[in-house]
Design an enzyme around this catalytic site. Structure first.
Site, PDB file in Angstrom:
ATOM      1  N   HIS A  72       2.367  10.486  -7.265  1.00 53.33           N
ATOM      2  CA  HIS A  72       2.744  10.847  -8.491  1.00 53.33           C
ATOM      3  C   HIS A  72       1.678  11.646  -9.310  1.00 53.33           C
ATOM      4  CE1 HIS A  72       1.111   7.711 -11.203  1.00 53.33           C
ATOM      5  NE2 HIS A  72       1.041   6.834 -10.346  1.00 53.33           N
ATOM      6  N   CYS A  73       1.973  12.194 -10.560  1.00 52.73           N
ATOM      7  CA  CYS A  73       1.225  12.866 -11.218  1.00 52.73           C
ATOM      8  C   CYS A  73       1.459  12.204 -12.663  1.00 52.73           C
ATOM      9  CB  CYS A  73       1.371  14.332 -11.143  1.00 52.73           C
ATOM     10  SG  CYS A  73       2.725  15.091 -11.769  1.00 52.73           S
ATOM     11  N   MET A  74       1.173  12.979 -13.566  1.00 51.60           N
ATOM     12  CA  MET A  74       1.323  12.477 -15.121  1.00 51.60           C
ATOM     13  C   MET A  74       2.848  12.203 -15.333  1.00 51.60           C
ATOM     14  SD  MET A  74      -1.435  11.866 -17.045  1.00 51.60           S
ATOM     15  CE  MET A  74      -0.632  11.807 -18.416  1.00 51.60           C
ATOM     16  N   THR A  75       3.651  13.110 -14.822  1.00 45.26           N
ATOM     17  CA  THR A  75       4.837  12.842 -15.547  1.00 45.26           C
ATOM     18  C   THR A  75       6.114  12.950 -14.256  1.00 45.26           C
ATOM     19  OG1 THR A  75       5.058  15.469 -15.482  1.00 45.26           O
ATOM     20  CG2 THR A  75       4.604  14.210 -17.327  1.00 45.26           C
ATOM     21  N   ARG A  76       5.571  13.065 -12.852  1.00 42.46           N
ATOM     22  CA  ARG A  76       6.712  13.594 -11.852  1.00 42.46           C
ATOM     23  C   ARG A  76       6.415  12.486 -10.648  1.00 42.46           C
ATOM     24  NH1 ARG A  76       6.683  20.070 -11.386  1.00 42.46           N
ATOM     25  NH2 ARG A  76       6.733  20.336 -13.591  1.00 42.46           N
TER      26      ARG A  76
END
Length: 506
Positions: A29-33
């Site tokens: 995962h990244c910041m939003t996804r």
């Protein structure tokens, strides 16, 4: 419902819609996804996923990306990983999900789709940018946390409050940045297939205070010289040295010789070459950013704010991450991020205009109402992929809004009022706690807020007046009532309601 139960319920709702545990090959995962590697893309139910309450949108790229928003994604991902781990032992083979198609046909279909997707996205430049993003994105939570603490500390120092606490806050805010080169080196070696701790060890040379006693190119080195760019180069070199050693060093001596030669060779090159070269490049980046906004001002801000959304769509925005980090290292904040954040403001304004221009299309209006709060906080994917991009013109007019907002902030930079961010990641309203500048926090906040307002209004006006052709309005500004009235008036047979017209991806 407890937060843990809610996050687990979201993960449980997502898992069957991506083909089950057996169809998941990787999770990140990244910041939003939530980013998933999938064996067979054809098993994913896009529309059902978009209907999950916590899901803001989906993006089909090299990985399948489910937009959950900041905070939520960090809590749902561990639950999803646990469910996948529990389900793999008993999950059916992905091919069994479609009994009407043979396993061989399904495997061939999935392989063809995966190959086509990889061919589209696997250009050398995009692969390089993806690697750069994989190195720096894991550092963003620490950058945000330390950046907010730095902003709080600066406010307390200016007010003269809690003087016994501010030194401790300064240590918390600065500790990570003092050693960021080590973390970059660790992640770089991991990403390029080396031993992570060796990459960190070589990068640590850059921040070691003792390098101040060493001369290179006729100049004394300074601790931290070269920054994250030097750390990245040093760790990549360490990976290549390590791989060379693994090929040629006998196995009996590998555990002793390989790490020693890796640190020795790459360390010497770092001290007597990379630190100086990377230091010059880092200085040039900072000088150019200052020159660009001091001289280009509104024009530079207009171009940067207007082009950022297309850069995001192409994945090229990842190239800016090392530049932001370098500016934060050098100046304490990046002057580029607040300008680029105006792209999100233009997107919000454009979405509001679409809402008013399509009063009969309840589907699109419902999407906008649910995605607008996230857009205000800087999470733009639901509005981009669910509204403006499928409609076409509103995406362009959103870029116009971002350009005007960026031009507003760029103008003040040219007038001497710098507006910067102490960390990367957030934008929109979420960037307020991270703002910093050269003329006080109040002035900085006012300029940034003014840029947001300009972006909102410019995006709204450009979209409202120029975002729709007659054909586009005819196609999308439709409702169900006329169809029902016509059937009733003609005495025709009763039929299911005609669905509202909506763009792909809503």
């Amino acid at each position: 419902m407890a937060t843990e139960d809610k996050n687990r319920a979201t993960a449980a709702a997502i898992l069957p819609l991506v083909g089950g545990a057996a169809n998941v090959s990787s999770i990140a995962h990244c910041m939003t996804r939530l980013r998933l590697g999938l064996h067979d893309r054809s098993l994913v139910d896009d529309e059902a996923l978009k209907a999950v309450p916590a899901v803001m949108g989906v993006v089909d790229d090299d990985t399948y990306q489910i937009v959950l928003g900041p905070g939520t994604v960090a809590r749902v991902t561990p639950e999803f990983e646990q469910l996948v781990e529990e389900g793999r032992a008993t999950a059916p083979d992905p091919g069994e999900a479609a009994p009407s198609v043979s396993a061989e046909e399904l495997a061939a279909q999935g392989a063809a789709m995966k190959a086509a997707r990889k061919a589209k996205n696997a250009t050398p430049f995009k692969l390089f940018l993806r690697r750069i993003a994989n190195i720096f994105v894991p550092l963003i939570p620490a950058l945000i946390g330390c950046g907010i603490i730095a902003g709080l500390n600066g406010l307390l120092v200016n007010l003269g409050w809690l003087t016994s606490v501010t030194p401790a806050l300064a240590a918390m805010a600065s500790g990570f940045m003092a050693l960021i080169a080590v973390f970059v080196g660790y992640n770089t070696a991991k990403e390029f297939g080396g031993t992570p701790i060796l990459g960190g060890a070589v990068a640590a040379i850059i921040v070691f205070p003792g390098v101040a006693n060493i001369e290179a190119f006729g100049q004394k080195l300074s601790p931290g010289q070269g920054g994250v760019l030097g750390a990245l180069g040093a760790a990549v070199l360490a990976v290549y040295v390590e791989k060379w050693c693994r090929r040629w060093v006998p196995e009996a001596l590998d555990v002793l010789v390989t790490p020693t030669l890796t640190v020795l060779i790459s360390g010497l090159v770092t001290i007597f070459g990379l630190m100086y070269v990377a230091g010059e490049v880092s200085t040039a980046i900072g000088t150019f950013a200052d020159w660009l906004l001091s001289n280009g001002g509104a024009g530079a801000g207009f171009v940067l704010g207007g082009l950022f959304l297309p850069l995001v769509m192409l994945g090229l925005h990842q190239a800016l991450i090392p530049i932001h980090t370098t500016l934060i290292e050098q100046q304490g904040y990046t002057v580029l991020l607040p300008i680029l954040a105006m792209a999100g403001a233009g997107q919000v304004g454009a979405a509001a205009a679409v809402y008013f221009r399509l009063p009969r299309n309840e589907s699109i209006r419902r999407t906008i109402k649910s995605a607008l709060p996230a857009g205000l906080l800087g999470v733009g994917e639901p509005l981009i992929y669910g509204v403006s991009l499928p409609l076409g013109r509103p995406f362009i007019t959103a870029c116009v809004g971002g350009a005007f907002g960026g031009g507003f902030i760029g103008l003040f930079n040219q007038l001497g009022d710098k507006v910067g961010s102490t960390a990367i990641g957030p934008s929109g309203w979420a960037l307020f706690p991270l703002l910093d500048g050269n003329h006080g926090l109040g002035t900085t906040i006012a300029i940034y807020a003014g840029g947001l307002l300009v972006g909102y209004f410019a995006g709204f006006l450009a979209t409202y007046f120029f975002g729709f052709s007659k054909d586009l309005l005819t196609e999308f500004n439709v409702s169900q009532e006329p169809a029902e009235s016509t059937v009733a008036a003609t005495g025709g047979p009763t039929t299911p309601d005609t669905p509202s017209k909506e763009p792909a991806g809503v």
